[in-house]
Design an enzyme around this catalytic site. Structure first.
Site, PDB file in Angstrom:
ATOM      1  N   SER A 127       0.829  -1.206   0.000  1.00 13.80           N
ATOM      2  CA  SER A 127       0.000   0.000   0.000  1.00 13.80           C
ATOM      3  C   SER A 127       0.861   1.252   0.000  1.00 13.80           C
ATOM      4  CB  SER A 127      -0.904   0.016   1.241  1.00 13.80           C
ATOM      5  OG  SER A 127      -1.527   1.269   1.408  1.00 13.80           O
ATOM      6  N   TYR A 152      -2.366  -0.121   9.994  1.00 12.81           N
ATOM      7  CA  TYR A 152      -2.543  -0.713   8.665  1.00 12.81           C
ATOM      8  C   TYR A 152      -1.255  -0.589   7.859  1.00 12.81           C
ATOM      9  CZ  TYR A 152      -4.039  -1.088   3.793  1.00 12.81           C
ATOM     10  OH  TYR A 152      -4.139  -1.435   2.471  1.00 12.81           O
TER      11      TYR A 152
END
Length: 347
Positions: A127, A152
């Site tokens: 990501s 995350y």
């Protein structure tokens, strides 16, 4: 090739699976169909894939090692594309254990299954959030990413580190993809563009953080899928000239590689919102709010290495992409009662 796609009921997973199926590949889709957002949308995505005779859906969780071992043994995959993860930056503040189970334990189980079954190439989702507190633009894979600002992001950075260890120890070819704000039809309802569209159409105010002073490298789903397809059979072999005294974090002497995959053209959030308004034909009611914990002000992908490797070049403008999304949104929700997910084969 026989390809396993984890997270096949997700946004990127469904689009990638459909593209491979259109190209004639045999695909098995794995998903746990959790309720992070409404499962009906996931069922309906799988219904689309079940129209292909060379697709099989399996329901299961990456944390279930026995299930994974059985699946790998029965199917004899050649390639694995791991897109399953607990997504979302803000939700990681509320439920951190979900990220440990899905993104760390689950990914380790995938790595173990790949090495024991001699998978030819593992591609996995990282990501853009791994860039965290970095401020040098554009974000480059040659930059260090040691300051995540959300759990995350930390789990995605951990995925890259775990992948390298398996590339080093077991010669497993791994490619990590740092996705940059993917949008388009069949998207995730927790993403801002989706909720903006819903609220503008319903006449509700939209929440705009950091008083709108944000930029994102919004990337249309079809461009993302094209880049992924090009990488599928482009497995890393390791750089024999890798400089261990001055290492490039995105490559290795081992068969390991990390790429940014984005649009390479960041857009101001307010310009993005104006484009949504244009295609809906209605002005947004905006509630401006301060920056939220875990967010970053801007993302901007340097995609030079991916372009050099595959010729990848995103071509969809924001106007085109948002137009496609708004058209899909209107059609999907006008026909929602006819989309019941009844053909999902939970095997």
């Amino acid at each position: 090739m026989k390809i396993l796609i984890t997270g096949a009921a997700g946004f990127i997973g469904m689009h990638f699976a459909r593209r491979l199926l259109d190209d004639g590949f045999n695909v098995v889709g794995l998903d746990n169909l959790n309720d992070y957002y409404q499962p009906q949308l996931k069922y309906d995505r799988i219904d689309v894939l079940n129209n292909y005779s060379h697709f099989r859906f399996a329901e299961g969780d990456l944390a279930d090692r026995e299930m994974l071992e059985t699946l790998f043994h029965e199917e004899s995959f050649t390639h694995v594309v791991n897109l399953a993860a607990q997504a979302g930056v803000r939700y990681s503040l509320e439920n951190p254990h979900a990220y440990v189970g899905a993104n760390l334990v689950g990914f380790t189980n995938i790595l173990e299954a790949c090495r024991h079954h001699e998978i030819e190439h593992l591609i996995y989702a990282s990501s853009s959030s791994v860039y965290g507190a970095n401020q040098k633009m554009p974000f480059s894979t040659s930059d260090e990413v040691n300051h995540p600002v959300s759990l995350y992001a930390a789990t995605k950075k951990a995925n890259e580190l775990l992948a390298h260890s398996y590339s080093h120890l077991y010669n497993l070819p791994t490619t990590g993809l740092r996705f940059f704000t993917v949008y388009g039809p069949w998207g995730r309802p927790d993403m801002a563009y989706y909720s903006f569209t819903k609220d503008i159409m319903e006449g509700n105010p939209i929440k705009v953080f950091n008083n709108g002073e944000m930029m994102r490298d919004f990337t249309y789903i079809n461009d993302i899928v094209e880049g992924m397809v090009r990488l599928l059979d482009y497995k890393p072999e390791g750089n024999p000239d890798f400089d261990k005294s001055n290492p490039n974090p995105s490559e290795s002497y081992a068969p390991y590689k990390v790429y940014n995959i984005g649009n390479n053209q960041p857009v101001k959030l307010m310009d993005f919102i104006r484009t949504i308004e244009k295609h809906i034909g209605k002005e947004a009611k905006i509630e401006y709010l301060p920056m939220q914990p875990g967010d970053v002000e801007a993302t901007y992908a340097d995609i030079e290495s991916l372009q050099m490797a595959t010729g990848f070049s995103p071509s969809t403008t924001i106007d085109e992409g948002i137009g496609e999304f708004v058209e899909w949104y209107k059609e999907y929700y006008s026909n929602a009662n006819n989309l019941v997910g009844s053909s999902v084969n939970k095997s």
